[in-house]
Structures are given as structure tokens and as C-alpha cells.
Design an enzyme around this catalytic site. Structure first.
Site, PDB file in Angstrom:
ATOM      1  N   ASN A   5      42.437  67.939  28.188  1.00 42.84           N
ATOM      2  CA  ASN A   5      42.361  67.655  26.749  1.00 42.84           C
ATOM      3  C   ASN A   5      42.344  69.000  26.029  1.00 42.84           C
ATOM      4  O   ASN A   5      41.333  69.707  26.059  1.00 42.84           O
ATOM      5  CB  ASN A   5      41.073  66.855  26.450  1.00 42.84           C
ATOM      6  CG  ASN A   5      40.860  66.637  24.958  1.00 42.84           C
ATOM      7  OD1 ASN A   5      41.748  66.897  24.150  1.00 42.84           O
ATOM      8  ND2 ASN A   5      39.669  66.170  24.595  1.00 42.84           N
ATOM      9  N   TRP A   6      43.489  69.334  25.424  1.00 38.20           N
ATOM     10  CA  TRP A   6      43.595  70.648  24.772  1.00 38.20           C
ATOM     11  C   TRP A   6      42.966  70.667  23.381  1.00 38.20           C
ATOM     12  O   TRP A   6      42.893  71.722  22.757  1.00 38.20           O
ATOM     13  CB  TRP A   6      45.060  71.076  24.687  1.00 38.20           C
ATOM     14  CG  TRP A   6      45.641  71.492  26.012  1.00 38.20           C
ATOM     15  CD1 TRP A   6      44.993  71.519  27.220  1.00 38.20           C
ATOM     16  CD2 TRP A   6      46.968  71.955  26.261  1.00 38.20           C
ATOM     17  NE1 TRP A   6      45.841  71.969  28.198  1.00 38.20           N
ATOM     18  CE2 TRP A   6      47.063  72.240  27.637  1.00 38.20           C
ATOM     19  CE3 TRP A   6      48.092  72.160  25.451  1.00 38.20           C
ATOM     20  CZ2 TRP A   6      48.234  72.714  28.228  1.00 38.20           C
ATOM     21  CZ3 TRP A   6      49.261  72.624  26.047  1.00 38.20           C
ATOM     22  CH2 TRP A   6      49.323  72.900  27.416  1.00 38.20           C
ATOM     23  N   LYS A   7      42.599  69.492  22.894  1.00 34.26           N
ATOM     24  CA  LYS A   7      42.019  69.391  21.536  1.00 34.26           C
ATOM     25  C   LYS A   7      42.940  70.093  20.534  1.00 34.26           C
ATOM     26  O   LYS A   7      44.162  70.048  20.684  1.00 34.26           O
ATOM     27  CB  LYS A   7      40.601  69.966  21.516  1.00 34.26           C
ATOM     28  CG  LYS A   7      39.734  69.379  22.631  1.00 34.26           C
ATOM     29  CD  LYS A   7      38.304  69.768  22.519  1.00 34.26           C
ATOM     30  CE  LYS A   7      37.535  69.208  23.704  1.00 34.26           C
ATOM     31  NZ  LYS A   7      36.114  69.479  23.614  1.00 34.26           N
ATOM     32  N   HIS A  92      36.566  59.773  21.939  1.00 34.47           N
ATOM     33  CA  HIS A  92      35.965  61.082  22.272  1.00 34.47           C
ATOM     34  C   HIS A  92      34.785  61.352  21.333  1.00 34.47           C
ATOM     35  O   HIS A  92      34.823  60.985  20.153  1.00 34.47           O
ATOM     36  CB  HIS A  92      37.014  62.190  22.143  1.00 34.47           C
ATOM     37  CG  HIS A  92      36.572  63.479  22.751  1.00 34.47           C
ATOM     38  ND1 HIS A  92      35.708  64.322  22.107  1.00 34.47           N
ATOM     39  CD2 HIS A  92      36.831  64.039  23.954  1.00 34.47           C
ATOM     40  CE1 HIS A  92      35.462  65.368  22.891  1.00 34.47           C
ATOM     41  NE2 HIS A  92      36.138  65.220  24.015  1.00 34.47           N
ATOM     42  N   GLU A 160      31.333  61.387  29.507  1.00 33.73           N
ATOM     43  CA  GLU A 160      31.213  62.746  28.992  1.00 33.73           C
ATOM     44  C   GLU A 160      29.901  62.891  28.224  1.00 33.73           C
ATOM     45  O   GLU A 160      29.838  62.571  27.022  1.00 33.73           O
ATOM     46  CB  GLU A 160      32.369  63.039  28.029  1.00 33.73           C
ATOM     47  CG  GLU A 160      33.736  62.931  28.647  1.00 33.73           C
ATOM     48  CD  GLU A 160      34.735  63.836  27.936  1.00 33.73           C
ATOM     49  OE1 GLU A 160      35.294  64.695  28.595  1.00 33.73           O
ATOM     50  OE2 GLU A 160      34.915  63.687  26.716  1.00 33.73           O
ATOM     51  N   SER A 204      32.187  70.477  30.752  1.00 39.60           N
ATOM     52  CA  SER A 204      32.020  71.782  31.410  1.00 39.60           C
ATOM     53  C   SER A 204      32.496  71.795  32.862  1.00 39.60           C
ATOM     54  O   SER A 204      31.907  72.482  33.696  1.00 39.60           O
ATOM     55  CB  SER A 204      30.568  72.256  31.301  1.00 39.60           C
ATOM     56  OG  SER A 204      30.239  72.478  29.938  1.00 39.60           O
ATOM     57  N   GLY A 225      38.225  69.944  29.290  1.00 42.06           N
ATOM     58  CA  GLY A 225      38.522  70.528  27.979  1.00 42.06           C
ATOM     59  C   GLY A 225      38.821  72.007  28.112  1.00 42.06           C
ATOM     60  O   GLY A 225      39.923  72.411  28.491  1.00 42.06           O
ATOM     61  N   GLY A 226      37.819  72.845  27.848  1.00 40.99           N
ATOM     62  CA  GLY A 226      38.002  74.302  27.801  1.00 40.99           C
ATOM     63  C   GLY A 226      38.758  74.878  28.989  1.00 40.99           C
ATOM     64  O   GLY A 226      39.699  75.675  28.817  1.00 40.99           O
TER      65      GLY A 226
HETATM   66  C1  PEP Z   1      35.901  67.360  26.452  1.00 41.02           C
HETATM   67  O1  PEP Z   1      35.595  67.658  25.307  1.00 41.02           O
HETATM   68  O2  PEP Z   1      36.527  66.310  26.693  1.00 41.02           O
HETATM   69  C2  PEP Z   1      35.509  68.256  27.526  1.00 41.02           C
HETATM   70  C3  PEP Z   1      35.403  67.744  28.716  1.00 41.02           C
HETATM   71  O3  PEP Z   1      35.277  69.564  27.178  1.00 41.02           O
HETATM   72  P1  PEP Z   1      34.779  70.763  28.127  1.00 41.02           P
HETATM   73  O4  PEP Z   1      35.490  70.625  29.452  1.00 41.02           O
HETATM   74  O5  PEP Z   1      35.191  72.004  27.392  1.00 41.02           O
HETATM   75  O6  PEP Z   1      33.322  70.629  28.266  1.00 41.02           O
END
Ligand code: PEP
Length: 245
Positions: A5-7, A92, A160, A204, A225-226
Site C-alpha cells: 500500500n503506497w498510500k 483502512h 492492522e 510495521s 505500507g512504509g
Molecule cells: C498500512 O498503513 O497499511 C501499513 C501497514 O503501514 P506500515 O507498514 O507503514 O506500518
């Protein structure tokens, strides 16, 4: 299944180096796991069959609208089908918190996607709810949107915890496993067709901790995500999944 998920991150330049780095690192043989990327919608055109390094990568969207009519800025499910989109994330926590989306709206989205585009429903408790020990109650309430629906067999839930997103914090793998089992049971009891969904973990996830999650029985993959913004790291996570599951 591993989903990126690149947001609202990235650029044309970022995308080309991502494709290059991902294809250098990925090592999945002939039977790769399902891998999907949800880029900012404006960049989806780069995910096409001519880009052969992405042969096994599906593309999806980070959200969708439930209607087609005069709704400025919206993208409908029919449009996703028209453009051969593979999946849509809904619910989300950033949509719930920043855009004030509630269960009522998210159920409408689920109903319009169901059996048409593969759906990944995000649910998760806040830090405060976790501290109060009411995680399961919160998740059960968020899962009420499946009640009485005959769900597509590919319907997927992403657990999440809000406090784990982008924070570097995660629950213990065994606790994630227990919650995933709970989610499967709740959806199975409440959906019309008693579907036990795939459940991904998100929050994370990195190439350093992924294996500890993937070793757990009820963890069917990750929503990243990140760490998905770097093609090399994302490919490493996919490789770890392929080796572990
Ligand atoms: C997300 O927001 O869906 C997510 C999993 O973010 P991150 O991996 O950066 O915690």
C-alpha cells in the site's frame, strides 16, 4: 499473499527505480505467491503487461466509491472492472480517521465490490482500545459489515492495529496469530456462506520481522505500507513469504 500500500507516496522516478529494484531482488520461481501493489491511482497505468518484470504483480486501489453518479473525485467499481483492476482495499484506518469513514459506508463499499473485485477489508484497534483490553470487541464491531452477506471466496481481511501502523511497534507474533483465528471465526459465523477468509497482518512489517509473522499458522500474508516503497525490501518480504509458507 503480500500487498503493498503506497498510500499518497511516490513519483514517476520512484516507480521506475522500484520496478528495477523489485525485479533484481525477487526470487519466486514458477509459482510465485500472490503479490499486489496499490499505487496512487494516477500511476496505475505503469502496471501493465509490457512491464515484464511485473509479470506476477497484480495492481489494486487503496479505496473505491460505492456509486457511479455525480460524485466529484470518486472512482467507481465499474471503472475498476473496466481497467482490469485486481483488488481494492477498503476500511483502512487512515480512511476511517482522516476521511471519517464509518462502518455504514464501508459496508456499502463491500457490497458494491463483493464478487466483482477482490476486496481487502482493513480492521484494527487503537492503542487506547488495546490498552483497555477490548481489541476483540472492537474487531467484532468492525466485522459486523459482513453480517448476512454471501461473501466472495477471495474476500480477505487485513488485521492492522492502528498503533502498529508506521510506528515500528508490532504485537507479538503469537498474539497476532490468536487474533487472526478470531477474525476467521467471526467472519465464518456471520457471513451467509460461512466463509473463513484469508487474514493478512499489517503494521510495521519489514524484511527484518516478516518471518516471525509468516511462521504463524493463521497469518496468510501481509499488507505492507512504509517498507513497500522500496522495491528491494518489498521483494525481500515476498521472498521470505515464499520460503516460509
Ligand atoms: C498500512 O498503513 O497499511 C501499513 C501497514 O503501514 P506500515 O507498514 O507503514 O506500518
Amino acid at each position: 499473499m503480500i500487498i503493498a500500500n503506497w498510500k499518497c507516496n511516490g513519483s514517476k522516478e520512484m516507480m521506475f527505480s522500484w520496478f528495477e529494484n523489485y525485479s533484481k531482488e525477487i526470487d519466486c520461481g514458477d509459482v510465485p505467491p500472490t503479490v499486489g501493489v496499490a499505487p496512487p491511482l494516477i500511476y496505475f497505468g505503469y502496471f501493465n503487461d509490457e512491464n515484464t518484470s511485473l509479470r506476477f504483480v497484480e495492481w489494486g486501489v487503496q479505496d473505491v466509491d460505492h456509486l457511479d453518479e455525480s460524485r466529484t473525485g470518486a472512482i467507481s467499481v465499474d471503472m475498476l472492472i473496466d481497467m482490469a483492476c485486481d483488488f481494492s482495499i477498503i476500511g483502512h484506518s487512515e480512511r476511517r480517521q482522516i476521511f471519517n469513514e464509518n462502518n455504514n459506508l464501508i459496508r456499502k463499499k463491500l457490497k458494491s465490490l463483493n464478487k466483482r473485485i477482490m476486496t481487502i477489508l482493513c480492521i484494527g484497534e487503537t492503542k487506547e482500545e488495546n490498552d483497555k483490553g477490548i481489541t476483540k470487541d472492537v474487531l467484532k464491531e468492525q466485522l459486523e459489515i459482513v453480517n448476512g452477506l454471501e461473501l466472495d471466496t477471495e474476500f480477505t481481511v487485513a488485521y492492522e492495529p492502528v498503533w502498529a501502523i508506521g510506528s515500528g511497534l508490532t504485537p507479538e507474533p503469537k498474539d497476532i496469530n490468536e487474533i487472526h483465528k478470531y477474525i476467521k471465526d467471526v467472519v465464518q459465523s456471520n457471513s451467509e456462506n460461512n466463509l473463513s477468509p484469508k487474514v493478512l497482518y499489517g503494521g510495521s512489517v519489514t524484511d527484518k520481522n516478516a518471518e516471525s509473522f509468516f511462521k504463524e499458522e493463521f497469518v496468510d500474508g501481509a499488507l505492507v505500507g512504509g517498507a513497500s516503497l522500496d522495491g528491494t525490501i518489498f521483494a525481500k518480504i515476498v521472498n521470505i513469504f515464499n520460503r516460509t509458507k
